[in-house]
Scaffold this motif. Structure first.
Motif, PDB file in Angstrom:
ATOM      1  N   GLN A 140       0.154   5.337  -3.326  1.00 34.60           N
ATOM      2  CA  GLN A 140      -0.303   6.625  -2.818  1.00 34.60           C
ATOM      3  C   GLN A 140      -0.214   6.626  -1.292  1.00 34.60           C
ATOM      4  O   GLN A 140      -0.044   5.589  -0.661  1.00 34.60           O
ATOM      5  CB  GLN A 140      -1.749   6.875  -3.261  1.00 34.60           C
ATOM      6  N   HIS A 141      -0.335   7.797  -0.700  1.00 33.42           N
ATOM      7  CA  HIS A 141      -0.206   7.913   0.755  1.00 33.42           C
ATOM      8  C   HIS A 141      -1.524   7.542   1.437  1.00 33.42           C
ATOM      9  O   HIS A 141      -2.092   8.303   2.219  1.00 33.42           O
ATOM     10  CB  HIS A 141       0.220   9.337   1.138  1.00 33.42           C
ATOM     11  N   ASN A 142      -2.010   6.363   1.119  1.00 33.85           N
ATOM     12  CA  ASN A 142      -3.238   5.856   1.733  1.00 33.85           C
ATOM     13  C   ASN A 142      -3.268   4.341   1.582  1.00 33.85           C
ATOM     14  O   ASN A 142      -2.435   3.755   0.911  1.00 33.85           O
ATOM     15  CB  ASN A 142      -4.489   6.485   1.080  1.00 33.85           C
ATOM     16  N   SER A 143      -4.180   3.687   2.210  1.00 36.99           N
ATOM     17  CA  SER A 143      -4.491   2.268   2.032  1.00 36.99           C
ATOM     18  C   SER A 143      -3.269   1.355   2.020  1.00 36.99           C
ATOM     19  O   SER A 143      -3.066   0.565   1.090  1.00 36.99           O
ATOM     20  CB  SER A 143      -5.270   2.071   0.724  1.00 36.99           C
ATOM     21  N   PRO A 144      -2.429   1.385   3.059  1.00 41.09           N
ATOM     22  CA  PRO A 144      -1.266   0.497   3.061  1.00 41.09           C
ATOM     23  C   PRO A 144      -1.645  -0.982   3.049  1.00 41.09           C
ATOM     24  O   PRO A 144      -0.942  -1.800   2.436  1.00 41.09           O
ATOM     25  CB  PRO A 144      -0.520   0.872   4.350  1.00 41.09           C
ATOM     26  N   GLU A 145      -2.734  -1.338   3.698  1.00 41.54           N
ATOM     27  CA  GLU A 145      -3.122  -2.748   3.728  1.00 41.54           C
ATOM     28  C   GLU A 145      -3.571  -3.223   2.352  1.00 41.54           C
ATOM     29  O   GLU A 145      -3.310  -4.366   1.960  1.00 41.54           O
ATOM     30  CB  GLU A 145      -4.236  -2.971   4.768  1.00 41.54           C
ATOM     31  N   SER A 146      -4.244  -2.359   1.614  1.00 41.99           N
ATOM     32  CA  SER A 146      -4.639  -2.701   0.250  1.00 41.99           C
ATOM     33  C   SER A 146      -3.418  -2.930  -0.623  1.00 41.99           C
ATOM     34  O   SER A 146      -3.375  -3.855  -1.443  1.00 41.99           O
ATOM     35  CB  SER A 146      -5.506  -1.582  -0.333  1.00 41.99           C
ATOM     36  N   PHE A 147      -2.406  -2.105  -0.421  1.00 46.23           N
ATOM     37  CA  PHE A 147      -1.168  -2.257  -1.177  1.00 46.23           C
ATOM     38  C   PHE A 147      -0.470  -3.570  -0.837  1.00 46.23           C
ATOM     39  O   PHE A 147      -0.002  -4.299  -1.724  1.00 46.23           O
ATOM     40  CB  PHE A 147      -0.237  -1.081  -0.894  1.00 46.23           C
ATOM     41  N   LEU A 148      -0.374  -3.910   0.445  1.00 44.34           N
ATOM     42  CA  LEU A 148       0.286  -5.151   0.859  1.00 44.34           C
ATOM     43  C   LEU A 148      -0.448  -6.368   0.300  1.00 44.34           C
ATOM     44  O   LEU A 148       0.172  -7.358  -0.103  1.00 44.34           O
ATOM     45  CB  LEU A 148       0.370  -5.228   2.381  1.00 44.34           C
ATOM     46  N   LYS A 149      -1.772  -6.297   0.267  1.00 46.74           N
ATOM     47  CA  LYS A 149      -2.562  -7.396  -0.305  1.00 46.74           C
ATOM     48  C   LYS A 149      -2.248  -7.549  -1.789  1.00 46.74           C
ATOM     49  O   LYS A 149      -2.054  -8.671  -2.287  1.00 46.74           O
ATOM     50  CB  LYS A 149      -4.053  -7.118  -0.105  1.00 46.74           C
ATOM     51  N   TYR A 150      -2.180  -6.435  -2.502  1.00 42.91           N
ATOM     52  CA  TYR A 150      -1.859  -6.490  -3.928  1.00 42.91           C
ATOM     53  C   TYR A 150      -0.442  -7.009  -4.150  1.00 42.91           C
ATOM     54  O   TYR A 150      -0.193  -7.802  -5.063  1.00 42.91           O
ATOM     55  CB  TYR A 150      -2.004  -5.095  -4.549  1.00 42.91           C
ATOM     56  N   PHE A 151       0.509  -6.571  -3.331  1.00 45.41           N
ATOM     57  CA  PHE A 151       1.896  -7.024  -3.444  1.00 45.41           C
ATOM     58  C   PHE A 151       1.961  -8.545  -3.298  1.00 45.41           C
ATOM     59  O   PHE A 151       2.632  -9.232  -4.076  1.00 45.41           O
ATOM     60  CB  PHE A 151       2.726  -6.346  -2.353  1.00 45.41           C
ATOM     61  N   ASN A 152       1.233  -9.066  -2.325  1.00 45.32           N
ATOM     62  CA  ASN A 152       1.197 -10.508  -2.094  1.00 45.32           C
ATOM     63  C   ASN A 152       0.584 -11.242  -3.288  1.00 45.32           C
ATOM     64  O   ASN A 152       1.116 -12.260  -3.754  1.00 45.32           O
ATOM     65  CB  ASN A 152       0.397 -10.800  -0.821  1.00 45.32           C
ATOM     66  N   GLU A 153      -0.522 -10.737  -3.808  1.00 43.84           N
ATOM     67  CA  GLU A 153      -1.182 -11.369  -4.950  1.00 43.84           C
ATOM     68  C   GLU A 153      -0.301 -11.324  -6.195  1.00 43.84           C
ATOM     69  O   GLU A 153      -0.288 -12.271  -6.996  1.00 43.84           O
ATOM     70  CB  GLU A 153      -2.526 -10.681  -5.224  1.00 43.84           C
ATOM     71  N   SER A 154       0.446 -10.239  -6.374  1.00 44.03           N
ATOM     72  CA  SER A 154       1.337 -10.126  -7.532  1.00 44.03           C
ATOM     73  C   SER A 154       2.444 -11.163  -7.475  1.00 44.03           C
ATOM     74  O   SER A 154       2.807 -11.776  -8.487  1.00 44.03           O
ATOM     75  CB  SER A 154       1.939  -8.718  -7.602  1.00 44.03           C
ATOM     76  N   LEU A 155       2.993 -11.370  -6.286  1.00 47.60           N
ATOM     77  CA  LEU A 155       4.016 -12.401  -6.139  1.00 47.60           C
ATOM     78  C   LEU A 155       3.458 -13.783  -6.436  1.00 47.60           C
ATOM     79  O   LEU A 155       4.140 -14.628  -7.018  1.00 47.60           O
ATOM     80  CB  LEU A 155       4.610 -12.350  -4.729  1.00 47.60           C
ATOM     81  N   ASP A 156       2.226 -14.011  -6.039  1.00 46.41           N
ATOM     82  CA  ASP A 156       1.564 -15.281  -6.370  1.00 46.41           C
ATOM     83  C   ASP A 156       1.557 -15.515  -7.876  1.00 46.41           C
ATOM     84  O   ASP A 156       1.780 -16.625  -8.352  1.00 46.41           O
ATOM     85  CB  ASP A 156       0.115 -15.278  -5.863  1.00 46.41           C
ATOM     86  N   ARG A 157       1.279 -14.453  -8.631  1.00 45.30           N
ATOM     87  CA  ARG A 157       1.144 -14.586 -10.079  1.00 45.30           C
ATOM     88  C   ARG A 157       2.479 -14.712 -10.793  1.00 45.30           C
ATOM     89  O   ARG A 157       2.598 -15.464 -11.767  1.00 45.30           O
ATOM     90  CB  ARG A 157       0.391 -13.374 -10.654  1.00 45.30           C
ATOM     91  N   TYR A 158       3.489 -13.979 -10.349  1.00 44.49           N
ATOM     92  CA  TYR A 158       4.655 -13.777 -11.196  1.00 44.49           C
ATOM     93  C   TYR A 158       5.959 -14.418 -10.724  1.00 44.49           C
ATOM     94  O   TYR A 158       6.915 -14.483 -11.498  1.00 44.49           O
ATOM     95  CB  TYR A 158       4.899 -12.275 -11.379  1.00 44.49           C
ATOM     96  N   SER A 159       6.019 -14.888  -9.500  1.00 42.73           N
ATOM     97  CA  SER A 159       7.321 -15.325  -8.981  1.00 42.73           C
ATOM     98  C   SER A 159       7.674 -16.760  -9.333  1.00 42.73           C
ATOM     99  O   SER A 159       8.809 -17.190  -9.108  1.00 42.73           O
ATOM    100  CB  SER A 159       7.355 -15.149  -7.456  1.00 42.73           C
ATOM    101  N   ASN A 160       6.754 -17.529  -9.884  1.00 40.91           N
ATOM    102  CA  ASN A 160       7.007 -18.942 -10.150  1.00 40.91           C
ATOM    103  C   ASN A 160       7.853 -19.133 -11.414  1.00 40.91           C
ATOM    104  O   ASN A 160       7.430 -18.793 -12.512  1.00 40.91           O
ATOM    105  CB  ASN A 160       5.674 -19.692 -10.306  1.00 40.91           C
ATOM    106  N   GLN A 161       9.046 -19.691 -11.245  1.00 39.91           N
ATOM    107  CA  GLN A 161       9.919 -20.075 -12.361  1.00 39.91           C
ATOM    108  C   GLN A 161      10.372 -18.896 -13.230  1.00 39.91           C
ATOM    109  O   GLN A 161      10.707 -19.078 -14.394  1.00 39.91           O
ATOM    110  CB  GLN A 161       9.216 -21.117 -13.249  1.00 39.91           C
ATOM    111  N   LYS A 162      10.380 -17.708 -12.674  1.00 40.70           N
ATOM    112  CA  LYS A 162      10.839 -16.546 -13.435  1.00 40.70           C
ATOM    113  C   LYS A 162      11.678 -15.647 -12.538  1.00 40.70           C
ATOM    114  O   LYS A 162      11.487 -15.609 -11.323  1.00 40.70           O
ATOM    115  CB  LYS A 162       9.652 -15.749 -13.997  1.00 40.70           C
TER     116      LYS A 162
END
Length: 230
Positions: A140-162
């Motif tokens: 959404q057109h708000n909370s860019p820092e919240s989005f970047l934090k979520y993007f980082n956490e998602s990569l933590d969860r899903y980027s390993n060996q896939k």
């Protein structure tokens, strides 16, 4: 930083036809911001999918505008040959969906809907190679820092060996887009970045439609298709 840019190949539906043969054995993704799936589903099928005449693996749909309040209604948003998964939006804009080709075996691994973003993640199983994780996010057109934090956490969860593919409408300015690329690189060590579409206003410009992947071995052909759906 090892940034691999994809080959930019087409802009109009008719120019896509020249590349179809080379894509048939590849993992294929189409992303479209429809600004209301209920209003524009028929246009999506007839003006774009029928014209492209290609059996995509994943159709990522952002800004579906499927509201949380409308879930009690019987929504018929099916496309033949695909399974449909979605995450509603609590606001007037946003919402994401994914049409997954019926030949693929997948599980939904995450759905999130809040006032900052909506996201949907699936994992596609494969017997002969690494599983593939595909996520679609609408910010959404708000909370860019919240989005970047979520993007980082998602990569933590899903980027390993896939193999990971992240698509969506991030509504993000070019400076924060650099931050996204750096985050992706810090987790995946290599990233392929498909060219985004700019949205220009009088006082600002944002990059909206993006595709990231950590699969550098795959020859990637990408492009922006001009189609008046929304």
């Amino acid at each position: 930083m090892k940034l691999k840019k994809s080959l930019y190949g087409f802009r109009l539906p008719r120019s896509f036809r020249a590349f179809k043969q080379s894509l048939k054995k590849s993992f294929s993704i189409l992303h479209c911001n429809v600004r209301s799936l209920q209003l524009h589903l028929e246009q999506l099928e007839t003006h774009l999918l029928d014209e492209l005449n290609f059996d995509f693996d994943i159709l990522g749909i952002s800004e579906t505008k499927i509201r949380t309040s409308s879930l009690e209604r019987n929504l018929n948003l099916n496309i033949p040959g695909y399974s449909f998964e979605f995450v509603p939006t609590p606001l007037a804009s946003g919402g994401v969906g994914m049409y997954i080709n019926e030949r693929l075996h997948y599980n939904v691994i995450e759905r999130i809907s809040n006032h900052a973003f909506q996201s949907l993640w699936i994992e596609i199983s494969s017997e002969s190679k690494k599983n593939t994780v595909c996520g679609i996010i609408y910010r959404q057109h708000n909370s860019p820092e919240s989005f970047l934090k979520y993007f980082n956490e998602s990569l933590d969860r899903y980027s390993n060996q896939k193999n990971v593919y992240i698509i969506g409408d991030f509504n993000i300015d070019s400076q924060r887009l650099v931050t996204l690329v750096n985050l992706f690189y810090s987790h995946c060590k290599v990233t392929t970045f498909c060219p985004p579409l700019p949205r220009v206003h009088r006082n600002s410009a944002t990059l909206t439609d993006n595709i990231f992947t950590n699969n550098p071995e795959q020859h990637i052909l990408s492009g922006n298709i001009i189609s008046d759906i929304s």
